[in-house]
Design a protein around this motif. Structure first.
Motif, short mmCIF file in Angstrom:
data_model
loop_
_atom_site.label_atom_id
_atom_site.label_comp_id
_atom_site.label_asym_id
_atom_site.label_seq_id
_atom_site.Cartn_x
_atom_site.Cartn_y
_atom_site.Cartn_z
N TYR A 1 0.84 -1.20 0.00
CA TYR A 1 0.00 0.00 0.00
C TYR A 1 0.87 1.26 0.00
O TYR A 1 0.64 2.18 -0.77
CB TYR A 1 -0.93 -0.01 1.22
N ILE A 2 1.87 1.26 0.86
CA ILE A 2 2.78 2.40 0.93
C ILE A 2 3.53 2.57 -0.39
O ILE A 2 3.63 3.67 -0.94
CB ILE A 2 3.77 2.24 2.10
N LEU B 1 2.74 1.49 -3.42
CA LEU B 1 1.86 1.91 -4.51
C LEU B 1 1.45 3.37 -4.36
O LEU B 1 1.37 4.10 -5.34
CB LEU B 1 0.60 1.04 -4.55
N SER B 2 1.20 3.77 -3.12
CA SER B 2 0.78 5.15 -2.88
C SER B 2 1.87 6.14 -3.27
O SER B 2 1.58 7.24 -3.75
CB SER B 2 0.43 5.36 -1.41
N THR B 3 3.10 5.75 -3.04
CA THR B 3 4.22 6.65 -3.32
C THR B 3 4.88 6.39 -4.67
O THR B 3 5.75 7.15 -5.07
CB THR B 3 5.29 6.52 -2.21
N GLU C 1 4.21 -3.52 -8.84
CA GLU C 1 2.81 -3.71 -8.47
C GLU C 1 2.41 -5.18 -8.37
O GLU C 1 1.24 -5.48 -8.35
CB GLU C 1 1.92 -2.99 -9.49
N LYS D 1 -2.55 1.51 -8.90
CA LYS D 1 -3.05 2.57 -8.02
C LYS D 1 -4.57 2.55 -7.93
O LYS D 1 -5.13 2.92 -6.91
CB LYS D 1 -2.54 3.93 -8.48
N LEU E 1 -5.96 0.59 -4.89
CA LEU E 1 -5.66 0.97 -3.51
C LEU E 1 -6.84 0.72 -2.57
O LEU E 1 -6.62 0.24 -1.45
CB LEU E 1 -5.20 2.43 -3.43
N SER F 1 -6.56 -1.65 0.64
CA SER F 1 -6.96 -1.15 1.95
C SER F 1 -7.97 -2.10 2.61
O SER F 1 -7.88 -2.38 3.81
CB SER F 1 -7.59 0.24 1.79
#
Length: 87
Positions: free
Chosen positions: A29-30, A32-34, A39, A56, A59, A63
């Motif tokens: 998650y971190i 992909l977020s950044t 992936e 992305k 997400l 989550s």
């Protein structure tokens, strides 16, 4: 409600496997977020090896997986449903 290790999609997984999975999911998650890493991720559970690819756009699904793992581990309580009132 408390977690139920015998119920749900993650039932039957050992605690150590759940802890490994949640660490991997949180890091994914971190990342992909950044935009820090790729992936595609794999993990092993009772019925063999699994792999998953996230983008992305996934997400929210990632989550939800993290939340499910947290509930199964008893880290957070199972979410309650909203109560509707009718008059």
């Amino acid at each position: 409600m408390q977690f139920n290790p015998r119920g749900g999609l993650l039932a039957g997984m050992q605690t150590s496997a759940l802890q490994t999975a949640i660490k991997a999911a949180q890091q994914a998650y971190i990342d992909l977020s950044t935009g820090a890493k790729g992936e595609s991720y794999s993990y092993t559970q009772g019925d063999g090896s699994k792999s998953v690819t996230y983008t992305k756009a996934d997400l929210p699904a990632l989550s939800a997986l993290i939340q499910s793992l947290q509930v199964q581990l008893g880290i957070v309580p199972r979410p309650r449903r909203a109560i509707g009132l009718r008059f």
